[in-house]
Design a protein around this motif. Structure first.
Motif, PDB file in Angstrom:
ATOM      1  N   ARG A 154       0.842  -1.207   0.000  1.00  0.00           N
ATOM      2  CA  ARG A 154       0.000   0.000   0.000  1.00  0.00           C
ATOM      3  C   ARG A 154       0.870   1.247   0.000  1.00  0.00           C
ATOM      4  O   ARG A 154       0.568   2.237  -0.674  1.00  0.00           O
ATOM      5  CB  ARG A 154      -0.911  -0.004   1.227  1.00  0.00           C
ATOM      6  CG  ARG A 154      -1.955   1.106   1.219  1.00  0.00           C
ATOM      7  CD  ARG A 154      -2.813   1.090   2.472  1.00  0.00           C
ATOM      8  NE  ARG A 154      -3.427  -0.208   2.663  1.00  0.00           N
ATOM      9  CZ  ARG A 154      -3.117  -1.040   3.663  1.00  0.00           C
ATOM     10  NH1 ARG A 154      -2.192  -0.705   4.537  1.00  0.00           N
ATOM     11  NH2 ARG A 154      -3.734  -2.197   3.782  1.00  0.00           N
ATOM     12  N   SER A 155       1.953   1.225   0.752  1.00  0.00           N
ATOM     13  CA  SER A 155       2.855   2.370   0.791  1.00  0.00           C
ATOM     14  C   SER A 155       3.477   2.625  -0.580  1.00  0.00           C
ATOM     15  O   SER A 155       3.559   3.782  -1.036  1.00  0.00           O
ATOM     16  CB  SER A 155       3.951   2.129   1.837  1.00  0.00           C
ATOM     17  OG  SER A 155       4.855   3.202   1.858  1.00  0.00           O
ATOM     18  N   LEU A 156       3.893   1.554  -1.261  1.00  0.00           N
ATOM     19  CA  LEU A 156       4.448   1.708  -2.609  1.00  0.00           C
ATOM     20  C   LEU A 156       3.408   2.248  -3.575  1.00  0.00           C
ATOM     21  O   LEU A 156       3.695   3.106  -4.415  1.00  0.00           O
ATOM     22  CB  LEU A 156       4.982   0.359  -3.106  1.00  0.00           C
ATOM     23  CG  LEU A 156       6.285  -0.153  -2.465  1.00  0.00           C
ATOM     24  CD1 LEU A 156       6.558  -1.575  -2.910  1.00  0.00           C
ATOM     25  CD2 LEU A 156       7.459   0.754  -2.837  1.00  0.00           C
ATOM     26  N   LYS A 157       2.187   1.717  -3.435  1.00  0.00           N
ATOM     27  CA  LYS A 157       1.119   2.167  -4.338  1.00  0.00           C
ATOM     28  C   LYS A 157       0.806   3.643  -4.124  1.00  0.00           C
ATOM     29  O   LYS A 157       0.597   4.393  -5.085  1.00  0.00           O
ATOM     30  CB  LYS A 157      -0.142   1.331  -4.114  1.00  0.00           C
ATOM     31  CG  LYS A 157      -1.295   1.651  -5.053  1.00  0.00           C
ATOM     32  CD  LYS A 157      -2.470   0.741  -4.788  1.00  0.00           C
ATOM     33  CE  LYS A 157      -3.620   1.041  -5.751  1.00  0.00           C
ATOM     34  NZ  LYS A 157      -4.087   2.427  -5.673  1.00  0.00           N
ATOM     35  N   ASP A 158       0.777   4.077  -2.825  1.00  0.00           N
ATOM     36  CA  ASP A 158       0.517   5.491  -2.539  1.00  0.00           C
ATOM     37  C   ASP A 158       1.593   6.374  -3.165  1.00  0.00           C
ATOM     38  O   ASP A 158       1.292   7.451  -3.705  1.00  0.00           O
ATOM     39  CB  ASP A 158       0.460   5.716  -1.033  1.00  0.00           C
ATOM     40  CG  ASP A 158      -0.783   5.100  -0.406  1.00  0.00           C
ATOM     41  OD1 ASP A 158      -1.722   4.781  -1.155  1.00  0.00           O
ATOM     42  OD2 ASP A 158      -0.798   4.937   0.834  1.00  0.00           O
ATOM     43  N   GLU A 159       2.842   5.945  -3.088  1.00  0.00           N
ATOM     44  CA  GLU A 159       3.923   6.716  -3.683  1.00  0.00           C
ATOM     45  C   GLU A 159       3.773   6.788  -5.200  1.00  0.00           C
ATOM     46  O   GLU A 159       3.985   7.842  -5.825  1.00  0.00           O
ATOM     47  CB  GLU A 159       5.275   6.082  -3.327  1.00  0.00           C
ATOM     48  CG  GLU A 159       5.661   6.186  -1.857  1.00  0.00           C
ATOM     49  CD  GLU A 159       5.957   7.606  -1.453  1.00  0.00           C
ATOM     50  OE1 GLU A 159       6.275   8.427  -2.336  1.00  0.00           O
ATOM     51  OE2 GLU A 159       5.858   7.929  -0.254  1.00  0.00           O
ATOM     52  N   ALA A 160       3.390   5.647  -5.797  1.00  0.00           N
ATOM     53  CA  ALA A 160       3.201   5.630  -7.248  1.00  0.00           C
ATOM     54  C   ALA A 160       2.033   6.514  -7.665  1.00  0.00           C
ATOM     55  O   ALA A 160       2.104   7.244  -8.659  1.00  0.00           O
ATOM     56  CB  ALA A 160       2.978   4.190  -7.730  1.00  0.00           C
ATOM     57  N   ASP A 161       0.930   6.442  -6.897  1.00  0.00           N
ATOM     58  CA  ASP A 161      -0.228   7.286  -7.212  1.00  0.00           C
ATOM     59  C   ASP A 161       0.129   8.755  -7.104  1.00  0.00           C
ATOM     60  O   ASP A 161      -0.306   9.581  -7.916  1.00  0.00           O
ATOM     61  CB  ASP A 161      -1.387   6.948  -6.266  1.00  0.00           C
ATOM     62  CG  ASP A 161      -2.009   5.591  -6.566  1.00  0.00           C
ATOM     63  OD1 ASP A 161      -1.779   5.078  -7.678  1.00  0.00           O
ATOM     64  OD2 ASP A 161      -2.724   5.062  -5.689  1.00  0.00           O
ATOM     65  N   GLU A 162       0.902   9.086  -6.071  1.00  0.00           N
ATOM     66  CA  GLU A 162       1.309  10.477  -5.896  1.00  0.00           C
ATOM     67  C   GLU A 162       2.154  10.944  -7.088  1.00  0.00           C
ATOM     68  O   GLU A 162       2.021  12.074  -7.562  1.00  0.00           O
ATOM     69  CB  GLU A 162       2.089  10.622  -4.585  1.00  0.00           C
ATOM     70  CG  GLU A 162       2.533  12.040  -4.247  1.00  0.00           C
ATOM     71  CD  GLU A 162       1.383  12.948  -3.876  1.00  0.00           C
ATOM     72  OE1 GLU A 162       1.601  14.171  -3.816  1.00  0.00           O
ATOM     73  OE2 GLU A 162       0.258  12.443  -3.661  1.00  0.00           O
ATOM     74  N   LEU A 163       3.006  10.051  -7.580  1.00  0.00           N
ATOM     75  CA  LEU A 163       3.817  10.382  -8.754  1.00  0.00           C
ATOM     76  C   LEU A 163       2.934  10.622  -9.968  1.00  0.00           C
ATOM     77  O   LEU A 163       3.149  11.564 -10.740  1.00  0.00           O
ATOM     78  CB  LEU A 163       4.814   9.246  -9.032  1.00  0.00           C
ATOM     79  CG  LEU A 163       5.699   9.426 -10.279  1.00  0.00           C
ATOM     80  CD1 LEU A 163       6.573  10.677 -10.146  1.00  0.00           C
ATOM     81  CD2 LEU A 163       6.567   8.184 -10.489  1.00  0.00           C
ATOM     82  N   MET A 164       1.908   9.774 -10.140  1.00  0.00           N
ATOM     83  CA  MET A 164       0.998   9.945 -11.272  1.00  0.00           C
ATOM     84  C   MET A 164       0.252  11.272 -11.171  1.00  0.00           C
ATOM     85  O   MET A 164       0.048  11.955 -12.177  1.00  0.00           O
ATOM     86  CB  MET A 164       0.010   8.778 -11.312  1.00  0.00           C
ATOM     87  CG  MET A 164       0.639   7.431 -11.680  1.00  0.00           C
ATOM     88  SD  MET A 164       1.243   7.387 -13.380  1.00  0.00           S
ATOM     89  CE  MET A 164      -0.296   7.444 -14.269  1.00  0.00           C
ATOM     90  N   ARG A 165      -0.130  11.642  -9.952  1.00  0.00           N
ATOM     91  CA  ARG A 165      -0.873  12.888  -9.795  1.00  0.00           C
ATOM     92  C   ARG A 165      -0.009  14.102 -10.126  1.00  0.00           C
ATOM     93  O   ARG A 165      -0.507  15.131 -10.568  1.00  0.00           O
ATOM     94  CB  ARG A 165      -1.424  12.984  -8.367  1.00  0.00           C
ATOM     95  CG  ARG A 165      -2.623  12.086  -8.111  1.00  0.00           C
ATOM     96  CD  ARG A 165      -3.302  12.433  -6.800  1.00  0.00           C
ATOM     97  NE  ARG A 165      -2.524  11.980  -5.653  1.00  0.00           N
ATOM     98  CZ  ARG A 165      -2.676  10.812  -5.046  1.00  0.00           C
ATOM     99  NH1 ARG A 165      -3.584   9.951  -5.508  1.00  0.00           N
ATOM    100  NH2 ARG A 165      -1.942  10.480  -4.009  1.00  0.00           N
ATOM    101  N   THR A 166       1.289  13.991  -9.897  1.00  0.00           N
ATOM    102  CA  THR A 166       2.157  15.133 -10.183  1.00  0.00           C
ATOM    103  C   THR A 166       2.295  15.394 -11.685  1.00  0.00           C
ATOM    104  O   THR A 166       2.827  16.432 -12.083  1.00  0.00           O
ATOM    105  CB  THR A 166       3.552  14.911  -9.579  1.00  0.00           C
ATOM    106  OG1 THR A 166       4.111  13.704 -10.107  1.00  0.00           O
ATOM    107  CG2 THR A 166       3.484  14.817  -8.065  1.00  0.00           C
TER     108      THR A 166
END
Length: 661
Positions: A120-132
């Motif tokens: 979940r932590s990795l996914k949150d980081e990836a999602d945050e990257l996509m949002r940027t």
């Protein structure tokens, strides 16, 4: 090297044989890491083992190195900390992670929480990257949150939801929350995320009237909401929340459910029309007495408040209302005081800054020292609520002090009329009852009846009455419901109290305690008496104090309903405490007890030492009598059980035979 040989043309030119350390550098590093780990593996605690593993994994660069490092521990995953598993997943060593999960199934070890947390932590980081990727994502959009409000006589209640529309979804929480409450303003801001967007929620309210920021509060309510309580500076019913009636806020709503609960506190209260804030908007001054706005030179028309206060937009002056007070001395030494002076605030205390308490020589006049200065007790700041002034224990009672006075004060002076309370120096009775006596006259177990006599105290100074309590020892009351009653003292005799029939002895009570008492309390040392629960004899058939049996001779009287016979009682094996054997006619035997309708008339009480009774000729036999019953009897009554013998009326038998002929 084998792959290079296998793919030929794509392989690098062959070189001279390398040393193992140059040929497989990862293997050398893994071996070094393993050796380093083995040097540290002597620790006993599992937490220390996990800590050292995590430190070793931080230095590893390749997945194969990590696998070699963890290999000795994969046979016992129960001993492996979840942080180690999370570290493997977070470093994205997927092959090693799958191998650990596969082994966990075989060893029946649940690693789901650690794995899911790391993923979940990795996914949150990836999602945050996509949002940027959205160039506007880093910029928070400022919006006004939706909110509801309600009021009672003293407070405004707000619920702020992190969304622009009350019925729409929004952020679950905010970061960097900031709340500012001063005078008549309320400001809130906070950062939240919703639907892949960042929002800065900002709410600024100019309120109808002043609030007390020291007494106001806020907190996170349910998910996605902020709860706020604004304390009104003056308890009144506001006509609206916002100062300017023309201001429209689209996402402001009345909190109807809450308001329905609070309406009872507003019952009978008139809604005000103005405030210092609303009057200030029109450059006028507020007159509380008339609830009107006055021109800056017209405060003379405001009753009792003739001084203009331009900064607060208020016609002001000395306080125009008094508070009230009460005091109960908690220091039980003669000539000394201690405890809280409780001040009930003035009904309208908007112009009161503080309450000043003085010793008084009557209900209106301050007691003064020799130099003419008043004897002040203490000062309490006006907080739009009841307050207290504390008198330290051991404070001497000034000579001539008869009252406590409280004056309302502000920057213009004190209100001339004080609230007052008579000053009573609390002193407990000095003596204690000389004795307690009681004899139980109720024969039932767990119940008492009779007269309690409290011996007069030798020292009756400050003594008004005696308090009776149930005690769990000769000095301590039972923990709850100990109070029995207060008995007025008698000047020429001992005080008494009668326990009615079947008075229950509370659970845990072993004593009766008597305390000397007056209006200030009880002398802590009681007189006491252990309770002796007197019970009837022969509680169950076969007890030592039960008669063993009864017999009766044949009826020698030939007439029906008349008898002449000898009744013999086989006495109890222990007659201690017994006074009589009570003999009765009976309608039936004693199998179901003798006190439940079996008796049919009293024959004789046989005193101890007498075990026979000869019924004289012509003794009347009550109709329906079939048995003779015998009970044990003591000073508290007869036993419930009995012994019995069948009795045959000779005359009745003969008459029945003639009738049949």
């Amino acid at each position: 090297a084998q792959d290079r040989l296998r793919f030929g043309a794509f392989a690098r030119p062959l070189r001279a044989p390398m040393s193992p350390s140059r040929r497989w550098p990862w293997a050398t590093r893994a071996a070094s890491a393993c050796l380093a780990w083995l040097a540290l593996s002597g620790a006993d605690a599992a937490s220390e083992t996990d800590t050292k593993l995590l430190q070793a994994l931080e230095t590893v660069l390749e997945e194969e190195e990590a696998k070699a490092l963890l290999e000795p521990h994969l046979g016992n995953l129960k001993a492996l900390g979840s942080e180690v598993v999370e570290k493997v997943v977070s470093r994205q060593w997927w092959g090693l992670a799958r191998d650990i999960v596969a082994k966990s199934h075989l060893q029946q070890v649940d690693l789901s929480f650690a794995v899911r947390k790391a993923v979940r932590s990795l996914k949150d980081e990836a999602d945050e990257l996509m949002r940027t990727l959205n160039p506007k994502y880093g910029l928070a959009q400022q919006v006004a949150p939706a909110f509801q409000w309600a009021q009672n006589d003293s407070c405004i209640f707000l619920t702020i939801k992190y969304t622009v529309r009350w019925n729409a979804p929004g952020a679950l929480e905010v970061t960097e929350p900031n709340v500012n409450m001063t005078l008549n303003t309320f400001n809130f801001s906070g950062l939240g995320k919703h639907s892949n967007n960042k929002y800065r929620y900002f709410l600024s309210l100019s309120l109808f009237d002043h609030i007390s920021n020291e007494s106001s509060s806020w907190s996170a309510a349910s998910v996605g909401k902020l709860s706020v309580t604004l304390r009104k500076r003056w308890p009144r019913k506001w006509p609206r929340l916002i100062a300017n009636k023309k201001t429209k806020i689209g996402n402001m709503h009345m909190w109807m459910e809450m308001q329905e609960k609070l309406d009872s506190s507003l019952s009978g209260m008139t809604t005000v029309s103005n405030s210092p804030i609303t009057c200030g908007l029109s450059e006028k001054l507020y007159c509380l007495a008339t609830d009107t706005c006055k021109k800056t030179d017209a405060c003379a028309q405001c009753p009792g408040k003739t001084t203009p206060h331009m900064e607060e937009s208020l016609c002001t002056g000395m306080p125009t209302e008094k508070a009230s007070l009460s005091f109960k001395d908690a220091d039980m030494d003669a000539g000394e005081l201690g405890g809280e002076v409780k001040i009930s605030k003035a009904k309208n205390d908007f112009d009161i800054d503080s309450y000043v308490v003085y010793f008084g020589k009557d209900d209106r006049s301050k007691l003064e020292r020799a130099d003419g200065t008043p004897m002040e007790v203490g000062i309490a700041t006006s907080i739009n609520a009841d307050t207290v002034v504390r008198i330290p224990t051991g404070t001497p009672v000034p000579a001539g002090a008869t009252h406590l006075l409280v004056f309302s004060r502000n920057e213009f002076g004190e209100y001339a009329t004080p609230g007052s309370a008579i000053l009573k120096d609390a002193v407990l009775p000095k003596g204690k009852p000389s004795s307690v006596s009681f004899v139980d006259e109720d024969g039932d177990k767990g119940e008492v009846s009779g007269t309690v006599t409290v011996g007069r105290a030798e020292n009756q100074q400050n003594l008004d009455e005696y308090a009776l309590h149930w005690g769990r020892s000769d000095k301590k009351k039972i923990s709850s419901a100990s109070y029995i009653r207060d008995i007025p003292k008698q000047t020429d005799k001992d005080a008494t109290h009668f326990f009615g029939a079947s008075t229950k002895i509370p659970e845990g009570a072993t004593h009766i305690l008597a305390f000397a008492k007056n209006e200030h309390g009880e002398n802590p040392t009681p007189a006491s008496l252990r309770i002796v629960d007197a019970v009837k004899p022969c509680l169950k058939l076969g007890d030592a104090d039960c008669p063993r049996k009864v017999s009766v001779s044949e009826d020698g009287d030939p007439e029906p309903n008349q008898a002449q016979a000898v009744i013999s009682v086989d006495r109890a094996s222990s007659e201690e405490g017994l006074l009589y054997y009570s003999v009765y006619w009976g309608r039936r035997d004693c199998k179901d007890g003798g006190q439940n309708g079996a008796k049919n008339g009293h024959i004789k009480d046989l005193p101890m030492g007498m075990n026979e009774y000869e019924m004289p000729a012509n003794t009347h036999v009550p109709d329906g009598s079939t048995h003779i019953l015998v009970f044990s009897k003591s000073k508290v009554g007869e036993s419930d059980v009995c012994v019995s013998v069948e009795f045959k009326d000779a005359g009745a038998k003969a008459a029945k035979g003639k009738a049949e002929l």
